[in-house]
Every structure is written in structure tokens, then in C-alpha cells.
Design a protein around this motif. Structure first.
Motif, PDB file in Angstrom:
ATOM      1  N   GLN A   6      35.143  15.937   4.723  1.00 23.65           N
ATOM      2  CA  GLN A   6      35.447  17.126   3.936  1.00 23.65           C
ATOM      3  C   GLN A   6      36.636  17.849   4.547  1.00 23.65           C
ATOM      4  O   GLN A   6      36.844  17.801   5.756  1.00 23.65           O
ATOM      5  CB  GLN A   6      34.270  18.128   3.975  1.00 23.65           C
ATOM      6  CG  GLN A   6      32.995  17.650   3.383  1.00 23.65           C
ATOM      7  CD  GLN A   6      31.931  18.729   3.459  1.00 23.65           C
ATOM      8  OE1 GLN A   6      30.959  18.620   4.194  1.00 23.65           O
ATOM      9  NE2 GLN A   6      32.102  19.784   2.670  1.00 23.65           N
ATOM     10  N   ASN A  22      36.162  19.151  -2.160  1.00 19.34           N
ATOM     11  CA  ASN A  22      36.079  17.708  -2.323  1.00 19.34           C
ATOM     12  C   ASN A  22      35.442  17.067  -1.104  1.00 19.34           C
ATOM     13  O   ASN A  22      35.467  17.620  -0.007  1.00 19.34           O
ATOM     14  CB  ASN A  22      37.487  17.126  -2.509  1.00 19.34           C
ATOM     15  CG  ASN A  22      38.191  17.760  -3.684  1.00 19.34           C
ATOM     16  OD1 ASN A  22      37.590  17.966  -4.732  1.00 19.34           O
ATOM     17  ND2 ASN A  22      39.458  18.109  -3.503  1.00 19.34           N
ATOM     18  N   CYS A  23      34.944  15.875  -1.315  1.00 17.95           N
ATOM     19  CA  CYS A  23      34.249  15.158  -0.266  1.00 17.95           C
ATOM     20  C   CYS A  23      34.374  13.671  -0.561  1.00 17.95           C
ATOM     21  O   CYS A  23      34.317  13.259  -1.724  1.00 17.95           O
ATOM     22  CB  CYS A  23      32.790  15.611  -0.270  1.00 17.95           C
ATOM     23  SG  CYS A  23      31.632  14.578   0.618  1.00 17.95           S
ATOM     24  N   THR A  24      34.573  12.872   0.473  1.00 17.61           N
ATOM     25  CA  THR A  24      34.532  11.422   0.288  1.00 17.61           C
ATOM     26  C   THR A  24      33.493  10.845   1.237  1.00 17.61           C
ATOM     27  O   THR A  24      33.231  11.400   2.304  1.00 17.61           O
ATOM     28  CB  THR A  24      35.898  10.770   0.573  1.00 17.61           C
ATOM     29  OG1 THR A  24      36.304  11.114   1.903  1.00 17.61           O
ATOM     30  CG2 THR A  24      36.955  11.222  -0.414  1.00 17.61           C
ATOM     31  N   SER A  68      35.232   5.782  -6.724  1.00 19.00           N
ATOM     32  CA  SER A  68      36.140   6.324  -5.705  1.00 19.00           C
ATOM     33  C   SER A  68      35.387   6.850  -4.496  1.00 19.00           C
ATOM     34  O   SER A  68      36.020   7.273  -3.516  1.00 19.00           O
ATOM     35  CB  SER A  68      36.987   7.450  -6.300  1.00 19.00           C
ATOM     36  OG  SER A  68      37.710   6.997  -7.410  1.00 19.00           O
ATOM     37  N   TYR A  70      33.613   9.643  -4.198  1.00 18.53           N
ATOM     38  CA  TYR A  70      34.169  10.985  -4.148  1.00 18.53           C
ATOM     39  C   TYR A  70      33.201  11.956  -4.837  1.00 18.53           C
ATOM     40  O   TYR A  70      32.641  11.651  -5.891  1.00 18.53           O
ATOM     41  CB  TYR A  70      35.509  10.920  -4.900  1.00 18.53           C
ATOM     42  CG  TYR A  70      36.212  12.199  -5.173  1.00 18.53           C
ATOM     43  CD1 TYR A  70      35.962  12.913  -6.349  1.00 18.53           C
ATOM     44  CD2 TYR A  70      37.164  12.690  -4.297  1.00 18.53           C
ATOM     45  CE1 TYR A  70      36.634  14.082  -6.625  1.00 18.53           C
ATOM     46  CE2 TYR A  70      37.845  13.865  -4.573  1.00 18.53           C
ATOM     47  CZ  TYR A  70      37.579  14.548  -5.738  1.00 18.53           C
ATOM     48  OH  TYR A  70      38.255  15.706  -6.012  1.00 18.53           O
ATOM     49  N   SER A  72      32.604  16.233  -5.772  1.00 17.24           N
ATOM     50  CA  SER A  72      33.278  17.528  -5.829  1.00 17.24           C
ATOM     51  C   SER A  72      32.282  18.632  -6.168  1.00 17.24           C
ATOM     52  O   SER A  72      31.210  18.385  -6.712  1.00 17.24           O
ATOM     53  CB  SER A  72      34.406  17.503  -6.871  1.00 17.24           C
ATOM     54  OG  SER A  72      33.873  17.340  -8.169  1.00 17.24           O
TER      55      SER A  72
END
Lengths: 110, 114
Positions: A6, A22-24, A68, A70, A72
Motif C-alpha cells: 500500500q 490502492n493496494c496490490t 491485476s 489490485y 481499491s
């Protein structure tokens, strides 16, 4: 590679603003996704689960993109009380452990 | 609203001493967890417990740590010989079902090893 990443922020926004986090995540086998909120020196509190179709709870909207990896979180009409650290959380391979991001700090100002 | 409760809220101990942190999970929950958060760092998983046995543990949860459910309501974390680096906030959590169900956290025990 960190399991959950993050942007640490801080995000400083005026009351009434819209802010997005956002975060992955790295584990493609993860099945459960959450946003938690943590106030200073307090426990993480569940804000909302995140579903593939996207979900909304009042001023909060969460989205998940599995392709992705991902996640959010959108906060509309920010309130002073929204000031906190927002934690992106993903379950691991076994489903037992939750993997936490380090969090994104939000400060909403008058 | 049901909640996870932890005691004590703050514990100060000397290096090398044993500590026991206590938790009462939400009553109808089946899965119990311990996490820790070193000041300024992320929340880290230690161990999960289901059906009276450990279901998963992290690398942090070495032989110095143990968990127990001594009766129908309490869930404890024991650190046998504390080190300075064990100083952290320890959170207990519980959930009703594996995986998809959200975990609810107690207010934490701040452990300070001196």
C-alpha cells in the motif's frame, strides 16, 4: 516482494473530499479481501469485505481486480472522523492467516 | 455487540520472564488467532487455532511461544522467555468460519520487555 503493498501516505484531504486508496497483493490464490481501519494504538476494525463484483457501504466503495491483483477503497464526502490508517488485508494460501499491508494514513482536515 | 476481550491491556516484564496474555473470543466463534504489531510496523500473523489445535503458525511463532484454550471461553498466548524484541502490541482475534468470514480483533495487550 511484499505480500500486500500500500501507499503509506499520508493523505491530507479537506472535509468533503473524495479520496482513493490502492493496494496490490502478490498471492494469486488469495480468496478473501478486506479493508480494516486502525486508529492510533488501537486494534484493527473491519471496515468492509471486498467482493469481485465491487461493493458499497454508505460513503465507502471497494473494488477488486483479480486479474491485476489490485484492491481499491474510495471514500466519498470525507469526515473528520475518517482520519485513521486504512489497512488492506488479504488471506493467505491456507485461509487461516490474514496478511496485512502496512496501511495508508488519512488525515481529514476542517 | 459481541466483542473480543483481552487482558491485561498493558504488561511490563523483565527479559527472560514468562508472560501469559489472555483473550476471551466471541462466544460462538470457532477460529482463534494471535497477531502482533511492533510499533510503527504492520500487523503480523502469529498463529491460528481451531478445534483445540494449532491450524497454522508463522515463522515468528517459534518454540518460545505456545497457545492454549484451557476452558470453554479463554484463549491464551504464552511467551516462555521474553526478549526485548518481543515488545509489541499483541492482538487476539476470532472468526466464525474459515477464510471468508471476517476476523474481529480485541483491543490488544501492549507488552513491554525491559
Amino acid at each position: 516482494r511484499k505480500e500486500v503493498e500500500q501507499d503509506p501516505g499520508p493523505f491530507n484531504v479537506p472535509e468533503g473530499a473524495t479520496v482513493a486508496f490502492n493496494c496490490t497483493y502478490s498471492n494469486s490464490a488469495s480468496q478473501s479481501f478486506f479493508w480494516y481501519r486502525q486508529d492510533c494504538r488501537k486494534e484493527p476494525k473491519l471496515l468492509m469485505s471486498v467482493y469481485s463484483s465491487g461493493n458499497e457501504d454508505g460513503r465507502f466503495t471497494a473494488q477488486l481486480n483479480r486479474a491485476s491483483q489490485y484492491i481499491s477503497l474510495l471514500i466519498r464526502d470525507s469526515k473528520l472522523s475518517d482520519s485513521a490508517t486504512y489497512l488492506c488485508v488479504v488471506n493467505g494460501n491456507s485461509g487461516y492467516a490474514l496478511n496485512f499491508g502496512k496501511g495508508t494514513s488519512l488525515l481529514v482536515t476542517p | 455487540e459481541p466483542e473480543v476481550t483481552q487482558t491485561p491491556s498493558h504488561q511490563v516484564t523483565q527479559m527472560g520472564q514468562e508472560v501469559i496474555l489472555r483473550c476471551v473470543p466471541i462466544s460462538n466463534h470457532l477460529y482463534f488467532y494471535w497477531y502482533r504489531q511492533i510499533l510503527g510496523q504492520k500487523v503480523e500473523f502469529l498463529v491460528s487455532f481451531y478445534n483445540n489445535e494449532i491450524s497454522e503458525k508463522s515463522e515468528i511463532f517459534d518454540d518460545q511461544f505456545s497457545v492454549e484454550r484451557p476452558d470453554g471461553s479463554n484463549f491464551t498466548l504464552k511467551i516462555r522467555s521474553t526478549k526485548l524484541e518481543d515488545s509489541a502490541m499483541y492482538f487476539c482475534a476470532s472468526s466464525g468460519l474459515l477464510g471468508d468470514t471476517e476476523a474481529f480483533f480485541g483491543q490488544g495487550t501492549r507488552l513491554t520487555v525491559v
